[in-house]
Write a protein that holds these residues in place. Structure first.
Motif, PDB file in Angstrom:
ATOM      1  N   PRO A  22      34.136  42.992  55.416  1.00 25.93           N
ATOM      2  CA  PRO A  22      32.683  42.838  55.190  1.00 25.93           C
ATOM      3  C   PRO A  22      32.246  43.165  53.756  1.00 25.93           C
ATOM      4  CG  PRO A  22      33.123  44.132  57.166  1.00 25.93           C
ATOM      5  CD  PRO A  22      34.445  43.869  56.538  1.00 25.93           C
ATOM      6  N   VAL A  23      32.856  44.174  53.109  1.00 24.87           N
ATOM      7  CA  VAL A  23      32.614  44.289  51.667  1.00 24.87           C
ATOM      8  C   VAL A  23      33.652  43.373  51.056  1.00 24.87           C
ATOM      9  CG1 VAL A  23      31.603  46.532  51.084  1.00 24.87           C
ATOM     10  CG2 VAL A  23      34.009  46.411  51.641  1.00 24.87           C
ATOM     11  N   ALA A  24      33.236  42.563  50.101  1.00 24.45           N
ATOM     12  CA  ALA A  24      34.150  41.539  49.611  1.00 24.45           C
ATOM     13  C   ALA A  24      35.310  42.178  48.866  1.00 24.45           C
ATOM     14  CB  ALA A  24      33.382  40.605  48.691  1.00 24.45           C
ATOM     15  N   VAL A  25      36.495  42.068  49.438  1.00 23.56           N
ATOM     16  CA  VAL A  25      37.696  42.556  48.750  1.00 23.56           C
ATOM     17  C   VAL A  25      38.716  41.436  48.679  1.00 23.56           C
ATOM     18  CG1 VAL A  25      37.508  45.024  49.289  1.00 23.56           C
ATOM     19  CG2 VAL A  25      38.668  43.526  50.892  1.00 23.56           C
ATOM     20  N   TYR A  26      39.502  41.460  47.610  1.00 26.04           N
ATOM     21  CA  TYR A  26      40.619  40.534  47.521  1.00 26.04           C
ATOM     22  C   TYR A  26      41.760  41.058  48.377  1.00 26.04           C
ATOM     23  CZ  TYR A  26      38.432  38.404  43.401  1.00 26.04           C
ATOM     24  OH  TYR A  26      37.589  37.762  42.543  1.00 26.04           O
ATOM     25  N   GLU A  27      42.566  40.121  48.884  1.00 25.21           N
ATOM     26  CA  GLU A  27      43.735  40.475  49.682  1.00 25.21           C
ATOM     27  C   GLU A  27      44.997  40.270  48.839  1.00 25.21           C
ATOM     28  OE1 GLU A  27      43.703  41.656  53.082  1.00 25.21           O
ATOM     29  OE2 GLU A  27      43.522  39.751  54.131  1.00 25.21           O
ATOM     30  N   SER A  66      25.158  33.950  47.168  1.00 27.10           N
ATOM     31  CA  SER A  66      26.235  34.683  47.848  1.00 27.10           C
ATOM     32  C   SER A  66      27.345  34.967  46.842  1.00 27.10           C
ATOM     33  CB  SER A  66      26.860  33.848  48.958  1.00 27.10           C
ATOM     34  OG  SER A  66      25.878  33.312  49.755  1.00 27.10           O
ATOM     35  N   LEU A  67      28.217  35.884  47.223  1.00 26.75           N
ATOM     36  CA  LEU A  67      29.354  36.163  46.350  1.00 26.75           C
ATOM     37  C   LEU A  67      30.261  34.947  46.296  1.00 26.75           C
ATOM     38  CD1 LEU A  67      30.307  39.786  47.328  1.00 26.75           C
ATOM     39  CD2 LEU A  67      29.520  39.002  45.087  1.00 26.75           C
ATOM     40  N   PRO A  68      30.696  34.571  45.112  1.00 26.32           N
ATOM     41  CA  PRO A  68      31.541  33.385  44.995  1.00 26.32           C
ATOM     42  C   PRO A  68      32.942  33.632  45.546  1.00 26.32           C
ATOM     43  CG  PRO A  68      31.337  34.496  42.876  1.00 26.32           C
ATOM     44  CD  PRO A  68      30.432  35.241  43.834  1.00 26.32           C
ATOM     45  N   GLY A  69      33.453  32.671  46.281  1.00 28.08           N
ATOM     46  CA  GLY A  69      34.775  32.838  46.895  1.00 28.08           C
ATOM     47  C   GLY A  69      35.864  32.098  46.145  1.00 28.08           C
ATOM     48  N   ASP A  70      35.564  31.661  44.916  1.00 28.72           N
ATOM     49  CA  ASP A  70      36.551  30.830  44.218  1.00 28.72           C
ATOM     50  C   ASP A  70      37.400  31.611  43.214  1.00 28.72           C
ATOM     51  OD1 ASP A  70      34.415  31.317  42.567  1.00 28.72           O
ATOM     52  OD2 ASP A  70      34.421  29.351  41.615  1.00 28.72           O
ATOM     53  N   GLY A  71      37.398  32.923  43.338  1.00 31.91           N
ATOM     54  CA  GLY A  71      38.205  33.703  42.393  1.00 31.91           C
ATOM     55  C   GLY A  71      39.494  34.202  43.018  1.00 31.91           C
ATOM     56  N   THR A  72      40.376  34.714  42.174  1.00 32.71           N
ATOM     57  CA  THR A  72      41.598  35.374  42.654  1.00 32.71           C
ATOM     58  C   THR A  72      41.635  36.754  41.981  1.00 32.71           C
ATOM     59  OG1 THR A  72      42.975  34.578  40.838  1.00 32.71           O
ATOM     60  CG2 THR A  72      42.797  33.144  42.767  1.00 32.71           C
ATOM     61  N   PRO A  73      42.451  37.673  42.494  1.00 31.83           N
ATOM     62  CA  PRO A  73      42.432  39.037  41.951  1.00 31.83           C
ATOM     63  C   PRO A  73      42.578  39.095  40.434  1.00 31.83           C
ATOM     64  CG  PRO A  73      43.826  38.948  43.892  1.00 31.83           C
ATOM     65  CD  PRO A  73      43.384  37.544  43.630  1.00 31.83           C
ATOM     66  N   LEU A  74      43.463  38.267  39.877  1.00 35.30           N
ATOM     67  CA  LEU A  74      43.705  38.351  38.437  1.00 35.30           C
ATOM     68  C   LEU A  74      42.876  37.335  37.659  1.00 35.30           C
ATOM     69  CD1 LEU A  74      47.530  38.888  38.786  1.00 35.30           C
ATOM     70  CD2 LEU A  74      45.854  40.587  38.016  1.00 35.30           C
ATOM     71  N   SER A  75      42.134  36.527  38.371  1.00 36.14           N
ATOM     72  CA  SER A  75      41.302  35.526  37.708  1.00 36.14           C
ATOM     73  C   SER A  75      40.015  35.339  38.512  1.00 36.14           C
ATOM     74  CB  SER A  75      42.105  34.215  37.629  1.00 36.14           C
ATOM     75  OG  SER A  75      41.384  33.265  36.922  1.00 36.14           O
ATOM     76  N   PRO A  76      39.104  36.331  38.390  1.00 32.46           N
ATOM     77  CA  PRO A  76      37.891  36.303  39.217  1.00 32.46           C
ATOM     78  C   PRO A  76      37.039  35.068  38.944  1.00 32.46           C
ATOM     79  CG  PRO A  76      38.121  38.398  38.056  1.00 32.46           C
ATOM     80  CD  PRO A  76      39.156  37.485  37.494  1.00 32.46           C
ATOM     81  N   SER A  77      36.167  34.762  39.889  1.00 33.10           N
ATOM     82  CA  SER A  77      35.301  33.592  39.757  1.00 33.10           C
ATOM     83  C   SER A  77      34.502  33.630  38.450  1.00 33.10           C
ATOM     84  CB  SER A  77      34.319  33.563  40.926  1.00 33.10           C
ATOM     85  OG  SER A  77      33.327  32.600  40.675  1.00 33.10           O
ATOM     86  N   PHE A 119      46.224  47.845  35.382  1.00 35.12           N
ATOM     87  CA  PHE A 119      46.355  47.123  36.656  1.00 35.12           C
ATOM     88  C   PHE A 119      45.068  47.288  37.466  1.00 35.12           C
ATOM     89  CE2 PHE A 119      51.130  48.485  36.664  1.00 35.12           C
ATOM     90  CZ  PHE A 119      51.469  47.437  35.825  1.00 35.12           C
ATOM     91  N   MET A 120      44.547  48.511  37.462  1.00 35.73           N
ATOM     92  CA  MET A 120      43.334  48.794  38.239  1.00 35.73           C
ATOM     93  C   MET A 120      42.119  48.080  37.648  1.00 35.73           C
ATOM     94  SD  MET A 120      44.113  51.006  40.699  1.00 35.73           S
ATOM     95  CE  MET A 120      42.404  51.114  41.136  1.00 35.73           C
ATOM     96  N   ARG A 121      42.106  47.944  36.317  1.00 41.37           N
ATOM     97  CA  ARG A 121      40.962  47.273  35.679  1.00 41.37           C
ATOM     98  C   ARG A 121      40.999  45.777  35.962  1.00 41.37           C
ATOM     99  NH1 ARG A 121      39.206  44.362  31.326  1.00 41.37           N
ATOM    100  NH2 ARG A 121      41.339  43.976  30.625  1.00 41.37           N
ATOM    101  N   VAL A 122      42.122  45.125  35.641  1.00 40.92           N
ATOM    102  CA  VAL A 122      42.133  43.657  35.796  1.00 40.92           C
ATOM    103  C   VAL A 122      42.403  43.221  37.233  1.00 40.92           C
ATOM    104  CG1 VAL A 122      42.830  43.135  33.424  1.00 40.92           C
ATOM    105  CG2 VAL A 122      44.578  43.371  35.173  1.00 40.92           C
ATOM    106  N   GLY A 123      42.954  44.120  38.052  1.00 40.82           N
ATOM    107  CA  GLY A 123      43.315  43.704  39.412  1.00 40.82           C
ATOM    108  C   GLY A 123      42.483  44.391  40.477  1.00 40.82           C
ATOM    109  N   ALA A 124      41.313  44.941  40.095  1.00 37.64           N
ATOM    110  CA  ALA A 124      40.468  45.662  41.062  1.00 37.64           C
ATOM    111  C   ALA A 124      40.270  44.809  42.310  1.00 37.64           C
ATOM    112  CB  ALA A 124      39.118  46.006  40.440  1.00 37.64           C
ATOM    113  N   MET A 125      40.414  45.434  43.474  1.00 38.13           N
ATOM    114  CA  MET A 125      40.325  44.621  44.693  1.00 38.13           C
ATOM    115  C   MET A 125      38.901  44.481  45.208  1.00 38.13           C
ATOM    116  SD  MET A 125      42.034  47.022  47.630  1.00 38.13           S
ATOM    117  CE  MET A 125      42.011  45.827  48.959  1.00 38.13           C
TER     118      MET A 125
END
Ligand code: HEM
Length: 413
Positions: free
Chosen positions: A396-401, A13-24, A285-291
């Motif tokens: 449902p599509v995994a996006v960061y908030e 499954s997609l990992p849920g342990d990342g954050t927008p600026l520091s993905p899993s 911003f769009m590259r490193v912070g893609a949602m």
């Protein structure tokens, strides 16, 4: 490398342990494993996720990958989803009522269509989202942002940058471009920013169309009403999609770009010293912070080879902009946030025929919002941001908030 249609090992499954600026770190590991690796979709069926930049582009530009929900393979647990056989393709919300012609406006969501059906509807709205149109809206956007800055100042010294700044900027611009008059702004926020049913949204859209028939302007609604090739169901479907799409993403990006800068003094100093750097910075911003951890899943309609990897007909393939945006095969120092780099070509807006319609106006909003914020508040500091710790995916599509982004405007405290 060959990926068998039935993977002998349990996929992931997609990992849920990342954050927008520091993905899993899991995404980096998958990227090392291959350009396309197995993924467990949320309905339980197995497919693939594209982690390399070139593989992502290859999938997104290949018409043999379909967006149509009906083509999605059915996996265990599927029947439990609202929307029956369509659910794996993640319709944005529950489907709307059936039209007298037997079609639902929701079925006409651009993100569920392929080929000519898709391009006819897309063509009907792209004119209002061109570079020229976005440039023409700059004075209006700047003036509206100046009002938001004044309101922030009045509310400070501690504010939530998402709720008090990013959200109203994105919602007001959305209404302006689509053609939702100011007196409907509070209702728009109730329906499309807060919770509402599909029926409430369609009631709003229908009443608005009636009203706007008498008052044409320079906006999407006027274009749709003037288009002889569109029927009512198509117009309502397009408006439902446009009113819901992208607004939250713009607010997310303004909030996330602020967090990126306020947690990286060296990068913040570059923009404070030379505000002209903001154009390049928006792409970074769009590259490193893609949602979008993954985009809407595609399905192979026939056997396809992607970057040397065979993908069997019927396989679901998700593309991960977050993984591709940090692919060392495409970017130098991919983990580094550098506002001076040329980050153009990132996949934050997707790519290909479904690439983001609103990207030009989104760029203007993000650029003007960050520029005005830095100029107005030279001592701005971050108090706390929810997005600095992993949050559950909300869609449902995994996006960061974005989450709350609490800042002090005067730098004290
Ligand atoms: C920073 C802001 C935004 C981001 C990050 C963003 C991101 C995206 C992405 C990644 C896609 C492709 C989805 C896929 O291929 O699966 C997309 C498509 C789309 N976006 Fe945006 N978006 C933003 C702003 C907007 C705005 C402001 C609007 C409209 C006013 C908008 C309208 C759309 C529409 C209609 C599509 C579907 C296009 C199609 O299927 O042909 N977006 N967006």
């Amino acid at each position: 490398m060959t990926i068998p249609a039935q993977c002998p090992f349990h996929a992931r499954s997609l990992p849920g342990d990342g954050t927008p600026l520091s993905p899993s770190p899991q995404l980096a590991q998958w990227r090392e494993e291959g350009a396309l690796v197995p993924l467990d979709f949320q309905d339980g069926h197995e497919g693939l996720v594209a982690t390399h930049y070139e593989a992502a582009i290859a999938v997104l530009q290949d018409p043999r990958f379909s967006m149509r929900p009906g083509r999605m393979p059915v996996g265990p647990g599927h029947a439990a989803h609202e929307g029956g056989a369509e659910s794996a393709a993640v319709p944005l919300e529950a489907a709307g009522e059936l039209d007298e012609s037997g079609r639902r406006s929701d079925d006409l969501n651009l993100l569920n269509l392929d080929g000519e059906e898709h391009s006819k509807l897309r063509r009907a709205v792209t004119g209002r989202f061109s570079v020229r149109q976005a440039r023409g809206r700059e004075p209006w956007i700047r003036a509206m942002i100046a009002e938001q800055i004044a309101q922030l100042r009045a509310k400070g010294p501690v504010v939530d940058l998402w709720r008090d700044y990013a959200m109203p900027i994105s919602a007001r611009t959305h209404c302006h471009v689509i053609g939702i008059p100011d007196h409907h702004y509070p209702r728009f926020v109730e329906l499309f920013v807060e919770e509402s049913t599909a029926q409430q949204k369609y009631d709003f859209i229908r009443a608005l169309l009636e009203e706007r028939r008498e008052t044409p302007g320079e906006d999407v609604i006027t274009d749709l009403l003037d288009n002889p090739d569109l029927d009512r169901v198509e117009i309502e479907g397009l408006l439902r999609l446009l009113m819901g799409a992208g607004r939250d993403s713009v607010a997310y990006l303004i909030a996330t770009a602020s967090v990126a800068l306020l947690t990286d003094p060296a990068q913040l100093a570059i923009l404070r010293d030379d505000p002209e750097e903001i154009r390049a910075a928006v792409e970074e911003f769009m590259r490193v912070g893609a949602m979008f951890v993954t985009l809407f899943a595609r399905t192979a309609t026939e056997d396809v080879v992607v970057e040397g990897i065979p993908v069997a007909a019927g396989t679901s393939v998700a593309v991960s902009p977050v993984a591709a945006n940090r692919d060392p095969g495409r970017w130098e120092r991919p983990e580094e946030f550098d506002v001076t780099r040329d980050a153009f070509g990132h996949l934050g807006f997707g790519y290909g025929i479904h690439g983001c319609i609103g990207q030009q106006v989104a760029r203007v909003e993000i650029r003007e919002a960050i520029t005005a914020l830095l100029e107005a508040f030279p001592a701005l500091t971050l108090v706390d941001a929810e997005q600095l710790t992993p949050q559950p995916f909300a869609h449902p599509v995994a996006v960061y908030e974005a989450g709350t982004v609490s800042v002090r405007l005067d730098g004290r405290g």
